[in-house]
Design an enzyme around this catalytic site. Structure first.
Site, PDB file in Angstrom:
ATOM      1  N   ASP A   1     -84.879  31.954  92.930  1.00  0.00           N
ATOM      2  CA  ASP A   1     -84.714  32.455  91.564  1.00  0.00           C
ATOM      3  C   ASP A   1     -84.729  31.281  90.594  1.00  0.00           C
ATOM      4  O   ASP A   1     -85.773  30.708  90.323  1.00  0.00           O
ATOM      5  CB  ASP A   1     -83.437  33.280  91.464  1.00  0.00           C
ATOM      6  CG  ASP A   1     -83.377  34.104  90.187  1.00  0.00           C
ATOM      7  OD1 ASP A   1     -84.323  34.050  89.401  1.00  0.00           O
ATOM      8  OD2 ASP A   1     -82.366  34.809  89.987  1.00  0.00           O
TER       9      ASP A   1
ATOM     10  N   ARG B   1     -89.589  27.601  81.465  1.00  0.00           N
ATOM     11  CA  ARG B   1     -88.139  27.692  81.237  1.00  0.00           C
ATOM     12  C   ARG B   1     -87.475  26.321  81.280  1.00  0.00           C
ATOM     13  O   ARG B   1     -86.685  26.020  82.158  1.00  0.00           O
ATOM     14  CB  ARG B   1     -87.465  28.645  82.228  1.00  0.00           C
ATOM     15  CG  ARG B   1     -87.980  30.067  82.152  1.00  0.00           C
ATOM     16  CD  ARG B   1     -87.162  31.011  83.013  1.00  0.00           C
ATOM     17  NE  ARG B   1     -87.617  32.391  82.862  1.00  0.00           N
ATOM     18  CZ  ARG B   1     -87.074  33.441  83.463  1.00  0.00           C
ATOM     19  NH1 ARG B   1     -86.017  33.255  84.257  1.00  0.00           N
ATOM     20  NH2 ARG B   1     -87.553  34.637  83.280  1.00  0.00           N
TER      21      ARG B   1
ATOM     22  N   ASP C   1     -81.662  36.503  93.741  1.00  0.00           N
ATOM     23  CA  ASP C   1     -80.546  35.929  92.975  1.00  0.00           C
ATOM     24  C   ASP C   1     -80.109  34.565  93.502  1.00  0.00           C
ATOM     25  O   ASP C   1     -79.017  34.095  93.202  1.00  0.00           O
ATOM     26  CB  ASP C   1     -79.350  36.890  92.977  1.00  0.00           C
ATOM     27  CG  ASP C   1     -78.407  36.635  91.793  1.00  0.00           C
ATOM     28  OD1 ASP C   1     -78.911  36.230  90.734  1.00  0.00           O
ATOM     29  OD2 ASP C   1     -77.196  36.825  91.952  1.00  0.00           O
TER      30      ASP C   1
ATOM     31  N   ASP D   1     -78.929  28.541  86.115  1.00  0.00           N
ATOM     32  CA  ASP D   1     -78.836  29.702  85.229  1.00  0.00           C
ATOM     33  C   ASP D   1     -77.452  29.735  84.595  1.00  0.00           C
ATOM     34  O   ASP D   1     -76.433  29.597  85.287  1.00  0.00           O
ATOM     35  CB  ASP D   1     -79.075  30.997  86.003  1.00  0.00           C
ATOM     36  CG  ASP D   1     -80.559  31.276  86.218  1.00  0.00           C
ATOM     37  OD1 ASP D   1     -81.383  30.373  85.951  1.00  0.00           O
ATOM     38  OD2 ASP D   1     -80.892  32.397  86.661  1.00  0.00           O
TER      39      ASP D   1
END
Length: 364
Positions: free
Chosen positions: A177, A232, A152, A181
Site C-alpha cells: 500500500d 504521492r 493495507d 500514511d
C-alpha cells in the site's frame, strides 16, 4: 528558480514556538547559500535526538524520560522482540543488539513515549510495518522497510489521532500500500532525511474527502529523497504541509498532489522530471460538509524545476496557503542547488552509524 522569501536557521525547543514575523528578503544570486546541514549534533549522544526535530514534529522527545530497552531477537514476537518492546506502556528508548530482518505477520503497534532507534545496527522490517495508533511522542530513526505484503500494508501507518511524531533517516521501499500514511486526525509530524524508492503510492496525508476532521493535520517533510517513486510525494487532503529541501526525481504520474483544501508550502525543493513533467497536480474533490468541490492550494518559493519539469502552478489562490512562521520560528533551509542534491543523495535513508553513548545509563 522562483523567489525565496526568508532563509531560516533552525532553533530547537521542546515547547511549541510562538508565531513570529518572517524576514522577507528576495532571492538573488548574491545571497550566500547556507552550508549548515540539519541535525548536525543529534548523534553526539544517544538521546540528543529528543526534541530536535524541525517543523511540526519539533516537540517529539520519544522515550527520553525512560530507560533503554534492548531488542535482542529478530523474532516476530516474544521476549526480546521489537513487538514486545513497542507495546509496553512506559516511556522507553528502544535500541537493537542485533542486525538482520524482522518478518512481521501483523502491524507492530508503537505505543506512546517511544524511541525506536536503529543506529548501531542494520535492521530491516518486512511483511507488515509499524503502526502508530492513538499514540503521542514517538521517534523512529534509522531503520529499513522493504517488502510489505497484503491489503493495507504500509511501512509506517500513523492513524488515528496520533501526534508529536518524528520519522528520521529511514529507507522505505516496495510495500503493498503506502510507505508512510498519515490520516485520521494525526498531526504535528516531521518526516526528515528519508529515502523512498521502488514504490507507487508513496505518501498519503488525509485519506478521504469525507474525513473533514483531518483539517487539523500538520506535517513537515524535509531533506527527503523521493527516488523514482511513481506518485504521492505527498498526496494531500485537508492538511497543512511544509516541504523544504527535498529532492524528487523521475516520478511516473505527478510529484505532489493537492486535493481538497490541502495547503502545500513548497520551499527550495528540487524537482527533476523523467518522462512525466507535472510537478504539482491539483485534484478536485468535495469535502463532505461543503456544497462545491475544490482542489487544494500550493505556494512554491525557491523550488528548482529540472529536465523540463512543469510546475503547473495556479497562482490565483496561493494566498490561501499558510506560512510556516505562523507555527514555528526557524528551520534549516538552503537554496536548491547541485550541492543540496548531492547531500540528499548521500545522506538520506538508513546510515551506517555507531550507536552513540548514553548519558543516562539505565536499562530495561
Amino acid at each position: 528558480m522562483g523567489n525565496l522569501h526568508g532563509l531560516h536557521r533552525s532553533h530547537h525547543h521542546n515547547a511549541p514556538f510562538p508565531p513570529s514575523p518572517a524576514p522577507q528578503p528576495s532571492y538573488s544570486p548574491s545571497v550566500p547559500h547556507m552550508t549548515v546541514e540539519p541535525y548536525c549534533h543529534v548523534d553526539s549522544c544517544l538521546r540528543s535526538l529528543a526534541g530536535k526535530a524541525e517543523g511540526f514534529g519539533r516537540a517529539a522527545v520519544g522515550g527520553l524520560n525512560g530507560p533503554i530497552c534492548h531488542v535482542t531477537s529478530l523474532a516476530d514476537e516474544g521476549p526480546g522482540s521489537l513487538r514486545e518492546a513497542c507495546k509496553r506502556p512506559e516511556p522507553l528508548w528502544i535500541v537493537f543488539d542485533v542486525s538482520g530482518t524482522i518478518h512481521l505477520s501483523s502491524f507492530v503497534n508503537v505505543s506512546s513515549h517511544k524511541t525506536v532507534d536503529g543506529r548501531g545496527q542494520r535492521v530491516k522490517i518486512t511483511g507488515k510495518g509499524l503502526r502508530i495508533k492513538q499514540s503521542e511522542n514517538v521517534i523512529i530513526c534509522n531503520l529499513e522497510f522493504e517488502g510489505g505484503v497484503g491489503p493495507d500494508a504500509d511501512a509506517i501507518q500513523i492513524k488515528p489521532k496520533s501526534s508529536i511524531i518524528w520519522i528520521d533517516r529511514c529507507t522505505l521501499k516496495n510495500y503493498y500500500d503506502g510507505l508512510i500514511d498519515i490520516t485520521r486526525e494525526s498531526t504535528d509530524i516531521t518526516v526528515s532525511r528519508c529515502h523512498f524508492v521502488n514504490h507507487n503510492k508513496t505518501m498519503l496525508i488525509g485519506a478521504d474527502p469525507s474525513h473533514v476532521t483531518d483539517r487539523c493535520i500538520r506535517v513537515t517533510i524535509h531533506h527527503c529523497f523521493f527516488d523514482g517513486t511513481r506518485q504521492r510525494h505527498p498526496r494531500v487532503r485537508f492538511a497543512k504541509i511544509h516541504l523544504f529541501n527535498n529532492y524528487t526525481r523521475n516520478w511516473s504520474i505527478y510529484a505532489v498532489g493537492a486535493g481538497v483544501e490541502a495547503q502545500v508550502y513548497s520551499q527550495c525543493n528540487i524537482y527533476e522530471a523523467g518522462e512525466k513533467k507535472t510537478v504539482f497536480k491539483y485534484i478536485t474533490e468535495k469535502a463532505a460538509d461543503k456544497e462545491e468541490a475544490e482542489a487544494g492550494f500550493v505556494r512554491s518559493e525557491g523550488d528548482w524545476f529540472l529536465n523540463g519539469a512543469k510546475s503547473c502552478l495556479s497562482h490565483e489562490k496561493e494566498h490561501h496557503v499558510f506560512s510556516p512562521t505562523q507555527h514555528y520560528s526557524g528551520w534549516t533551509v538552503e537554496s536548491s542547488t547541485e550541492k543540496l542534491k548531492k547531500y540528499i543523495k548521500h545522506s538520506t535513508g538508513w546510515q551506517n552509524l555507531p550507536l552513540p553513548p548514553d548519558n543516562l545509563p539505565t536499562t530495561a
